[in-house]
Design a protein around this motif. Structure first.
Motif, PDB file in Angstrom:
ATOM      1  N   ARG A  46     -45.115  99.619 -51.915  1.00  0.00           N
ATOM      2  CA  ARG A  46     -44.565 100.972 -51.881  1.00  0.00           C
ATOM      3  C   ARG A  46     -43.176 100.546 -51.769  1.00  0.00           C
ATOM      4  O   ARG A  46     -42.558  99.944 -51.188  1.00  0.00           O
ATOM      5  CB  ARG A  46     -45.178 101.587 -50.757  1.00  0.00           C
ATOM      6  N   ARG A  47     -42.227 101.694 -52.182  1.00  0.00           N
ATOM      7  CA  ARG A  47     -40.811 101.821 -52.204  1.00  0.00           C
ATOM      8  C   ARG A  47     -40.402 103.319 -52.412  1.00  0.00           C
ATOM      9  O   ARG A  47     -40.946 104.029 -53.153  1.00  0.00           O
ATOM     10  CB  ARG A  47     -40.186 100.967 -53.318  1.00  0.00           C
ATOM     11  N   VAL A  48     -39.315 103.781 -51.457  1.00  0.00           N
ATOM     12  CA  VAL A  48     -38.964 104.908 -51.340  1.00  0.00           C
ATOM     13  C   VAL A  48     -37.504 104.771 -51.970  1.00  0.00           C
ATOM     14  O   VAL A  48     -36.704 104.185 -51.626  1.00  0.00           O
ATOM     15  CB  VAL A  48     -38.924 105.453 -50.031  1.00  0.00           C
ATOM     16  N   PHE A  49     -37.432 105.556 -53.092  1.00  0.00           N
ATOM     17  CA  PHE A  49     -36.115 105.594 -53.790  1.00  0.00           C
ATOM     18  C   PHE A  49     -35.250 107.130 -53.385  1.00  0.00           C
ATOM     19  O   PHE A  49     -35.922 107.915 -53.651  1.00  0.00           O
ATOM     20  CB  PHE A  49     -36.407 105.704 -55.599  1.00  0.00           C
ATOM     21  N   THR A  50     -33.929 106.921 -53.369  1.00  0.00           N
ATOM     22  CA  THR A  50     -33.275 108.073 -53.043  1.00  0.00           C
ATOM     23  C   THR A  50     -32.364 108.482 -53.967  1.00  0.00           C
ATOM     24  O   THR A  50     -31.897 107.682 -54.836  1.00  0.00           O
ATOM     25  CB  THR A  50     -32.481 107.720 -51.517  1.00  0.00           C
ATOM     26  N   PHE A  51     -32.242 109.904 -53.918  1.00  0.00           N
ATOM     27  CA  PHE A  51     -31.267 110.435 -54.967  1.00  0.00           C
ATOM     28  C   PHE A  51     -30.302 111.720 -54.368  1.00  0.00           C
ATOM     29  O   PHE A  51     -30.490 111.940 -53.162  1.00  0.00           O
ATOM     30  CB  PHE A  51     -32.163 111.131 -56.074  1.00  0.00           C
ATOM     31  N   LYS A  52     -29.601 112.377 -55.156  1.00  0.00           N
ATOM     32  CA  LYS A  52     -28.487 113.131 -54.539  1.00  0.00           C
ATOM     33  C   LYS A  52     -29.406 114.445 -54.457  1.00  0.00           C
ATOM     34  O   LYS A  52     -28.761 115.325 -53.755  1.00  0.00           O
ATOM     35  CB  LYS A  52     -27.439 113.298 -55.609  1.00  0.00           C
ATOM     36  N   ASN A  53     -30.451 114.732 -55.340  1.00  0.00           N
ATOM     37  CA  ASN A  53     -30.971 116.129 -55.233  1.00  0.00           C
ATOM     38  C   ASN A  53     -32.504 115.939 -55.854  1.00  0.00           C
ATOM     39  O   ASN A  53     -32.670 114.941 -56.178  1.00  0.00           O
ATOM     40  CB  ASN A  53     -30.082 117.267 -55.979  1.00  0.00           C
ATOM     41  N   PHE A  54     -32.998 117.081 -55.875  1.00  0.00           N
ATOM     42  CA  PHE A  54     -34.496 116.913 -56.491  1.00  0.00           C
ATOM     43  C   PHE A  54     -34.301 116.907 -58.108  1.00  0.00           C
ATOM     44  O   PHE A  54     -35.378 115.982 -58.384  1.00  0.00           O
ATOM     45  CB  PHE A  54     -35.081 118.530 -56.091  1.00  0.00           C
ATOM     46  N   VAL A  55     -33.346 117.451 -58.539  1.00  0.00           N
ATOM     47  CA  VAL A  55     -33.382 117.156 -60.095  1.00  0.00           C
ATOM     48  C   VAL A  55     -33.406 115.596 -60.757  1.00  0.00           C
ATOM     49  O   VAL A  55     -34.045 115.204 -61.452  1.00  0.00           O
ATOM     50  CB  VAL A  55     -32.271 117.956 -60.832  1.00  0.00           C
ATOM     51  N   GLU A  56     -32.793 114.815 -59.919  1.00  0.00           N
ATOM     52  CA  GLU A  56     -32.416 113.516 -60.200  1.00  0.00           C
ATOM     53  C   GLU A  56     -33.696 112.684 -59.653  1.00  0.00           C
ATOM     54  O   GLU A  56     -34.105 111.825 -60.418  1.00  0.00           O
ATOM     55  CB  GLU A  56     -31.258 112.768 -59.515  1.00  0.00           C
ATOM     56  N   ALA A  57     -34.287 113.219 -58.638  1.00  0.00           N
ATOM     57  CA  ALA A  57     -35.574 112.569 -58.137  1.00  0.00           C
ATOM     58  C   ALA A  57     -36.638 112.766 -59.176  1.00  0.00           C
ATOM     59  O   ALA A  57     -37.422 111.910 -59.433  1.00  0.00           O
ATOM     60  CB  ALA A  57     -35.915 113.084 -56.842  1.00  0.00           C
ATOM     61  N   GLU A  80     -40.304 114.372 -53.799  1.00  0.00           N
ATOM     62  CA  GLU A  80     -39.588 115.315 -52.548  1.00  0.00           C
ATOM     63  C   GLU A  80     -38.055 115.462 -52.891  1.00  0.00           C
ATOM     64  O   GLU A  80     -37.445 114.733 -53.740  1.00  0.00           O
ATOM     65  CB  GLU A  80     -39.615 114.445 -51.217  1.00  0.00           C
ATOM     66  N   TRP A  81     -37.629 116.428 -52.206  1.00  0.00           N
ATOM     67  CA  TRP A  81     -36.111 116.664 -52.325  1.00  0.00           C
ATOM     68  C   TRP A  81     -35.330 115.552 -52.206  1.00  0.00           C
ATOM     69  O   TRP A  81     -35.372 115.020 -50.714  1.00  0.00           O
ATOM     70  CB  TRP A  81     -35.890 117.844 -51.392  1.00  0.00           C
ATOM     71  N   GLY A  82     -34.584 114.954 -53.018  1.00  0.00           N
ATOM     72  CA  GLY A  82     -33.760 113.473 -52.779  1.00  0.00           C
ATOM     73  C   GLY A  82     -34.636 112.507 -52.651  1.00  0.00           C
ATOM     74  O   GLY A  82     -34.038 111.191 -52.404  1.00  0.00           O
ATOM     75  N   LYS A  83     -35.811 112.543 -52.888  1.00  0.00           N
ATOM     76  CA  LYS A  83     -36.493 111.128 -52.806  1.00  0.00           C
ATOM     77  C   LYS A  83     -37.497 110.952 -53.571  1.00  0.00           C
ATOM     78  O   LYS A  83     -38.320 112.196 -53.996  1.00  0.00           O
ATOM     79  CB  LYS A  83     -36.628 110.433 -51.386  1.00  0.00           C
ATOM     80  N   ALA A  84     -38.289 109.917 -54.140  1.00  0.00           N
ATOM     81  CA  ALA A  84     -39.507 109.629 -54.671  1.00  0.00           C
ATOM     82  C   ALA A  84     -40.011 108.357 -54.082  1.00  0.00           C
ATOM     83  O   ALA A  84     -39.498 107.283 -53.977  1.00  0.00           O
ATOM     84  CB  ALA A  84     -39.262 109.631 -56.251  1.00  0.00           C
ATOM     85  N   THR A  85     -41.303 108.521 -53.672  1.00  0.00           N
ATOM     86  CA  THR A  85     -41.985 107.312 -53.298  1.00  0.00           C
ATOM     87  C   THR A  85     -43.118 106.959 -54.288  1.00  0.00           C
ATOM     88  O   THR A  85     -43.909 107.836 -54.703  1.00  0.00           O
ATOM     89  CB  THR A  85     -42.857 107.811 -51.798  1.00  0.00           C
ATOM     90  N   VAL A  86     -43.115 105.863 -54.775  1.00  0.00           N
ATOM     91  CA  VAL A  86     -43.828 104.990 -55.596  1.00  0.00           C
ATOM     92  C   VAL A  86     -44.719 104.077 -55.107  1.00  0.00           C
ATOM     93  O   VAL A  86     -43.946 103.145 -54.410  1.00  0.00           O
ATOM     94  CB  VAL A  86     -42.977 104.359 -56.789  1.00  0.00           C
ATOM     95  N   ARG A  87     -46.052 103.916 -55.537  1.00  0.00           N
ATOM     96  CA  ARG A  87     -47.061 103.188 -54.552  1.00  0.00           C
ATOM     97  C   ARG A  87     -47.877 102.499 -55.951  1.00  0.00           C
ATOM     98  O   ARG A  87     -48.268 103.371 -56.784  1.00  0.00           O
ATOM     99  CB  ARG A  87     -48.183 103.788 -53.739  1.00  0.00           C
ATOM    100  N   TRP A  88     -47.704 101.404 -56.094  1.00  0.00           N
ATOM    101  CA  TRP A  88     -48.604 100.392 -57.129  1.00  0.00           C
ATOM    102  C   TRP A  88     -49.598  99.719 -56.482  1.00  0.00           C
ATOM    103  O   TRP A  88     -49.300  99.051 -55.793  1.00  0.00           O
ATOM    104  CB  TRP A  88     -47.674  99.379 -58.057  1.00  0.00           C
ATOM    105  N   TRP A  89     -50.767  99.941 -57.212  1.00  0.00           N
ATOM    106  CA  TRP A  89     -51.763  98.875 -56.698  1.00  0.00           C
ATOM    107  C   TRP A  89     -52.835  99.214 -58.154  1.00  0.00           C
ATOM    108  O   TRP A  89     -52.558  99.916 -58.923  1.00  0.00           O
ATOM    109  CB  TRP A  89     -52.516  99.044 -55.653  1.00  0.00           C
ATOM    110  N   THR A  90     -53.749  98.066 -58.011  1.00  0.00           N
ATOM    111  CA  THR A  90     -54.747  98.244 -59.278  1.00  0.00           C
ATOM    112  C   THR A  90     -55.951  98.955 -58.679  1.00  0.00           C
ATOM    113  O   THR A  90     -56.818  98.077 -57.923  1.00  0.00           O
ATOM    114  CB  THR A  90     -54.675  96.644 -59.631  1.00  0.00           C
ATOM    115  N   HIS A  91     -56.235  99.824 -59.150  1.00  0.00           N
ATOM    116  CA  HIS A  91     -57.556 100.688 -58.612  1.00  0.00           C
ATOM    117  C   HIS A  91     -58.794 100.039 -58.825  1.00  0.00           C
ATOM    118  O   HIS A  91     -59.586  99.984 -58.104  1.00  0.00           O
ATOM    119  CB  HIS A  91     -57.635 102.009 -59.384  1.00  0.00           C
ATOM    120  N   LYS A  92     -59.002  99.362 -60.091  1.00  0.00           N
ATOM    121  CA  LYS A  92     -60.176  98.553 -60.523  1.00  0.00           C
ATOM    122  C   LYS A  92     -60.526  97.545 -59.364  1.00  0.00           C
ATOM    123  O   LYS A  92     -61.614  97.120 -59.030  1.00  0.00           O
ATOM    124  CB  LYS A  92     -60.162  98.034 -61.727  1.00  0.00           C
ATOM    125  N   ILE A  93     -59.560  96.871 -58.790  1.00  0.00           N
ATOM    126  CA  ILE A  93     -59.996  95.663 -57.818  1.00  0.00           C
ATOM    127  C   ILE A  93     -59.619  96.225 -56.222  1.00  0.00           C
ATOM    128  O   ILE A  93     -59.845  95.394 -55.522  1.00  0.00           O
ATOM    129  CB  ILE A  93     -59.171  94.502 -58.229  1.00  0.00           C
TER     130      ILE A  93
END
Length: 111
Positions: A46-57, A80-93
């Motif tokens: 998981r990582r949270v990425f931050t941005f200046k506004n909703f449009v950039e996110a 979300e406003w000013g951020k995006a949280t991304v989570r990677w994992w492999t569903h099959k395993i």
């Protein structure tokens, strides 16, 4: 050594091995902004990425979605406003495969 983001993702089967503890530590050292978390009993990156506004996110999440679709490997994305949280994992395993670390490194490049 080739950059992690340039490694090829491999087709993953339900019996594919999860990364070992040592592999995980080595791979996490290449993507230091990501954290190893447990969500609903499954290990994920998981990582949270931050941005200046909703449009950039939103633009960023669209790029991540395009990347995911191209590899047929899909993360959880929370916009979300000013951020995006991304989570990677492999569903099959139900956990982490090397592909998840490759995709996390590619996500970092999009940012």
């Amino acid at each position: 050594m080739t950059k992690l983001s340039q490694h090829a993702c491999e087709a993953c089967r339900s019996d594919a091995p999860k990364v070992t503890g040592q592999e995980k530590q080595e791979l996490l050292s290449v993507i230091p902004d990501w954290e190893d978390v447990m969500v609903d009993g499954e290990e994920q990156l998981r990582r949270v990425f931050t941005f200046k506004n909703f449009v950039e996110a939103q633009a960023f999440t669209n790029k991540v979605a395009d990347l995911a679709e191209a590899e047929n490997h899909h993360p959880a994305i929370l916009l979300e406003w000013g951020k995006a949280t991304v989570r990677w994992w492999t569903h099959k395993i139900g956990g982490l495969h090397k592909n998840d670390f490759i995709m996390a490194a590619r996500t970092d490049e999009l940012y």
